[in-house]
Design a protein around this motif. Structure first.
Motif, PDB file in Angstrom:
ATOM      1  N   GLU A 140       8.541 -30.967   0.710  1.00  0.00           N
ATOM      2  CA  GLU A 140       7.771 -32.032   1.348  1.00  0.00           C
ATOM      3  C   GLU A 140       8.679 -33.171   1.797  1.00  0.00           C
ATOM      4  OE1 GLU A 140       4.759 -33.245  -1.379  1.00  0.00           O
ATOM      5  OE2 GLU A 140       3.664 -31.351  -1.269  1.00  0.00           O
ATOM      6  N   LEU A 141       9.623 -33.542   0.926  1.00  0.00           N
ATOM      7  CA  LEU A 141      10.546 -34.618   1.265  1.00  0.00           C
ATOM      8  C   LEU A 141      11.436 -34.212   2.434  1.00  0.00           C
ATOM      9  CD1 LEU A 141      11.829 -37.354   0.784  1.00  0.00           C
ATOM     10  CD2 LEU A 141      13.217 -36.335  -1.045  1.00  0.00           C
ATOM     11  N   ARG A 142      11.926 -32.990   2.408  1.00  0.00           N
ATOM     12  CA  ARG A 142      12.785 -32.515   3.494  1.00  0.00           C
ATOM     13  C   ARG A 142      12.056 -32.568   4.838  1.00  0.00           C
ATOM     14  NH1 ARG A 142      17.469 -29.716   3.727  1.00  0.00           N
ATOM     15  NH2 ARG A 142      17.472 -29.497   1.454  1.00  0.00           N
ATOM     16  N   GLU A 143      10.788 -32.186   4.839  1.00  0.00           N
ATOM     17  CA  GLU A 143      10.014 -32.215   6.079  1.00  0.00           C
ATOM     18  C   GLU A 143       9.822 -33.638   6.580  1.00  0.00           C
ATOM     19  OE1 GLU A 143       9.072 -29.654   8.002  1.00  0.00           O
ATOM     20  OE2 GLU A 143      10.320 -28.518   6.602  1.00  0.00           O
ATOM     21  N   LYS A 144       9.601 -34.564   5.664  1.00  0.00           N
ATOM     22  CA  LYS A 144       9.455 -35.966   6.055  1.00  0.00           C
ATOM     23  C   LYS A 144      10.756 -36.498   6.659  1.00  0.00           C
ATOM     24  CE  LYS A 144       5.939 -37.221   2.612  1.00  0.00           C
ATOM     25  NZ  LYS A 144       5.661 -38.054   1.408  1.00  0.00           N
ATOM     26  N   ILE A 145      11.871 -36.121   6.033  1.00  0.00           N
ATOM     27  CA  ILE A 145      13.173 -36.551   6.551  1.00  0.00           C
ATOM     28  C   ILE A 145      13.413 -35.944   7.923  1.00  0.00           C
ATOM     29  CG2 ILE A 145      15.669 -36.462   6.199  1.00  0.00           C
ATOM     30  CD1 ILE A 145      15.132 -36.438   3.184  1.00  0.00           C
ATOM     31  N   LYS A 146      13.090 -34.659   8.090  1.00  0.00           N
ATOM     32  CA  LYS A 146      13.284 -33.980   9.368  1.00  0.00           C
ATOM     33  C   LYS A 146      12.497 -34.660  10.481  1.00  0.00           C
ATOM     34  CE  LYS A 146      13.192 -29.497   9.591  1.00  0.00           C
ATOM     35  NZ  LYS A 146      12.783 -28.091   9.363  1.00  0.00           N
ATOM     36  N   ASP A 147      11.293 -35.113  10.168  1.00  0.00           N
ATOM     37  CA  ASP A 147      10.481 -35.807  11.169  1.00  0.00           C
ATOM     38  C   ASP A 147      11.152 -37.098  11.635  1.00  0.00           C
ATOM     39  OD1 ASP A 147       8.538 -33.853  11.057  1.00  0.00           O
ATOM     40  OD2 ASP A 147       7.231 -34.952   9.667  1.00  0.00           O
ATOM     41  N   GLN A 148      11.695 -37.848  10.690  1.00  0.00           N
ATOM     42  CA  GLN A 148      12.362 -39.106  11.034  1.00  0.00           C
ATOM     43  C   GLN A 148      13.675 -38.857  11.776  1.00  0.00           C
ATOM     44  OE1 GLN A 148      11.057 -42.106  10.810  1.00  0.00           O
ATOM     45  NE2 GLN A 148       9.221 -41.143   9.968  1.00  0.00           N
ATOM     46  N   VAL A 149      14.401 -37.821  11.359  1.00  0.00           N
ATOM     47  CA  VAL A 149      15.660 -37.488  12.032  1.00  0.00           C
ATOM     48  C   VAL A 149      15.396 -37.040  13.469  1.00  0.00           C
ATOM     49  CG1 VAL A 149      17.622 -35.887  12.060  1.00  0.00           C
ATOM     50  CG2 VAL A 149      16.898 -36.950   9.909  1.00  0.00           C
ATOM     51  N   ALA A 150      14.294 -36.301  13.666  1.00  0.00           N
ATOM     52  CA  ALA A 150      13.928 -35.876  15.014  1.00  0.00           C
ATOM     53  C   ALA A 150      13.669 -37.096  15.903  1.00  0.00           C
ATOM     54  CB  ALA A 150      12.699 -34.981  14.977  1.00  0.00           C
ATOM     55  N   GLU A 151      13.042 -38.124  15.342  1.00  0.00           N
ATOM     56  CA  GLU A 151      12.793 -39.355  16.079  1.00  0.00           C
ATOM     57  C   GLU A 151      14.102 -40.091  16.357  1.00  0.00           C
ATOM     58  OE1 GLU A 151      10.670 -42.241  18.119  1.00  0.00           O
ATOM     59  OE2 GLU A 151      10.049 -40.259  17.411  1.00  0.00           O
ATOM     60  N   PHE A 152      14.985 -40.073  15.365  1.00  0.00           N
ATOM     61  CA  PHE A 152      16.312 -40.696  15.507  1.00  0.00           C
ATOM     62  C   PHE A 152      17.089 -40.002  16.628  1.00  0.00           C
ATOM     63  CE2 PHE A 152      19.748 -42.686  12.523  1.00  0.00           C
ATOM     64  CZ  PHE A 152      20.004 -43.645  13.492  1.00  0.00           C
ATOM     65  N   ASP A 153      17.057 -38.665  16.625  1.00  0.00           N
ATOM     66  CA  ASP A 153      17.741 -37.884  17.653  1.00  0.00           C
ATOM     67  C   ASP A 153      17.209 -38.216  19.045  1.00  0.00           C
ATOM     68  OD1 ASP A 153      19.462 -36.544  15.984  1.00  0.00           O
ATOM     69  OD2 ASP A 153      18.163 -34.798  15.732  1.00  0.00           O
ATOM     70  N   LYS A 154      15.899 -38.352  19.124  1.00  0.00           N
ATOM     71  CA  LYS A 154      15.273 -38.672  20.410  1.00  0.00           C
ATOM     72  C   LYS A 154      15.791 -40.002  20.954  1.00  0.00           C
ATOM     73  CE  LYS A 154      10.717 -39.396  22.520  1.00  0.00           C
ATOM     74  NZ  LYS A 154       9.248 -39.438  22.269  1.00  0.00           N
ATOM     75  N   LYS A 155      15.901 -40.982  20.065  1.00  0.00           N
ATOM     76  CA  LYS A 155      16.375 -42.301  20.479  1.00  0.00           C
ATOM     77  C   LYS A 155      17.847 -42.249  20.901  1.00  0.00           C
ATOM     78  CE  LYS A 155      13.130 -44.815  17.497  1.00  0.00           C
ATOM     79  NZ  LYS A 155      12.311 -45.335  18.604  1.00  0.00           N
ATOM     80  N   THR A 156      18.671 -41.543  20.149  1.00  0.00           N
ATOM     81  CA  THR A 156      20.095 -41.484  20.495  1.00  0.00           C
ATOM     82  C   THR A 156      20.323 -40.705  21.790  1.00  0.00           C
ATOM     83  OG1 THR A 156      20.434 -39.540  19.044  1.00  0.00           O
ATOM     84  CG2 THR A 156      20.851 -41.720  18.099  1.00  0.00           C
ATOM     85  N   ARG A 157      19.517 -39.675  22.021  1.00  0.00           N
ATOM     86  CA  ARG A 157      19.628 -38.937  23.291  1.00  0.00           C
ATOM     87  C   ARG A 157      19.229 -39.821  24.469  1.00  0.00           C
ATOM     88  NH1 ARG A 157      17.276 -34.644  20.356  1.00  0.00           N
ATOM     89  NH2 ARG A 157      15.263 -35.066  21.353  1.00  0.00           N
ATOM     90  N   THR A 158      18.187 -40.613  24.265  1.00  0.00           N
ATOM     91  CA  THR A 158      17.744 -41.525  25.325  1.00  0.00           C
ATOM     92  C   THR A 158      18.846 -42.529  25.647  1.00  0.00           C
ATOM     93  OG1 THR A 158      15.419 -41.325  24.681  1.00  0.00           O
ATOM     94  CG2 THR A 158      16.029 -43.265  25.972  1.00  0.00           C
ATOM     95  N   MET A 159      19.457 -43.097  24.599  1.00  0.00           N
ATOM     96  CA  MET A 159      20.536 -44.058  24.820  1.00  0.00           C
ATOM     97  C   MET A 159      21.715 -43.412  25.527  1.00  0.00           C
ATOM     98  SD  MET A 159      20.606 -46.577  21.476  1.00  0.00           S
ATOM     99  CE  MET A 159      20.750 -45.274  20.233  1.00  0.00           C
TER     100      MET A 159
END
Length: 229
Positions: A18-37
């Motif tokens: 459960e924790l890993r999935e929560k982290i993956k969701d946040q990392v996916a959002e982080f990745d999206k932001k860094t790709r946009t930048m």
């Protein structure tokens, strides 16, 4: 192994999933932001100097929003488990540092410090055991910065900005000298540092060509002004 022990182990395993999935969701959002930048900042190679301020202004909100992700990660990581989970977001964090360092350089002509990077990404000291900016990830971000600046040195000449490669050369030489004084034990970091000499050579070739053709006043500037006023 008794049934109580089995049940307890299964419970712990489920909590980890459960924790890993929560982290993956946040990392996916982080990745999206860094790709946009990265996508926005890639336009610096085709944008004249007078257009850079508007470009950097457009990317700033995305950089600022990275604070939301770091806060979310810090909130879900259990105490004293930073090193257990950090590899899940280390690449995203390095990319965010790179973007922040590139923006800072283009605006001020100076190096983004570790403490400044931490502040920009909203990483608080009280999160130390849950989420922080390791020095290795900061240095990886700076190496990526040099990679990008070596491209910019070439492309700026194409855009008719002949002084920019000289400013980049002074900055990169100073940064390279700083890296040379570090005792780098991390193999990946050491290999990436060794590759910087090729970026430096590429920049020096551009500066030599600009100087030989007398396209810029001087190749000996020691205190480069910000590229963006």
């Amino acid at each position: 192994m008794d049934s109580d022990n089995v049940d307890r182990i299964n419970q712990l395993l489920e909590q980890d999933v459960e924790l890993r999935e929560k982290i993956k969701d946040q990392v996916a959002e982080f990745d999206k932001k860094t790709r946009t930048m990265s996508g926005i900042l890639n336009r610096i190679h085709s944008t004249p100097s007078d257009g850079l301020p508007a470009l950097l202004t457009s990317v700033q909100p995305v950089l600022d929003s990275c604070k939301d992700v770091t806060a979310s990660l810090a909130a879900i990581i259990p105490p004293n488990q930073f090193w257990r989970w950090k590899e899940m977001w280390s690449i995203s964090l390095r990319n965010a540092v790179f973007s922040a360092a590139l923006i800072h350089y283009l605006q001020h002509g100076t190096l983004l410090s570790l403490s400044e990077a931490t502040d920009i990404l909203g990483i608080k000291s009280e999160w130390q055991d849950r989420f922080s900016l390791p020095i290795e990830d900061y240095l990886h971000g700076l190496i990526t910065l040099v990679n990008e600046l070596s491209r910019l040195a070439v492309n700026s000449v194409t855009l008719g900005n002949f002084e920019q490669p000289i400013k980049i050369s002074v900055f990169v030489k100073d940064l390279f000298a700083g890296f040379s004084m570090l005792n780098l034990k991390n193999d990946t970091l050491r290999r990436r540092y060794d590759s910087l000499k090729y970026d430096l050579k590429k920049i020096e070739e551009v500066v030599y060509d600009v100087s030989l053709r007398k396209l810029a006043p001087s190749a000996k500037a020691e205190n480069p002004a910000p590229m963006v006023e």
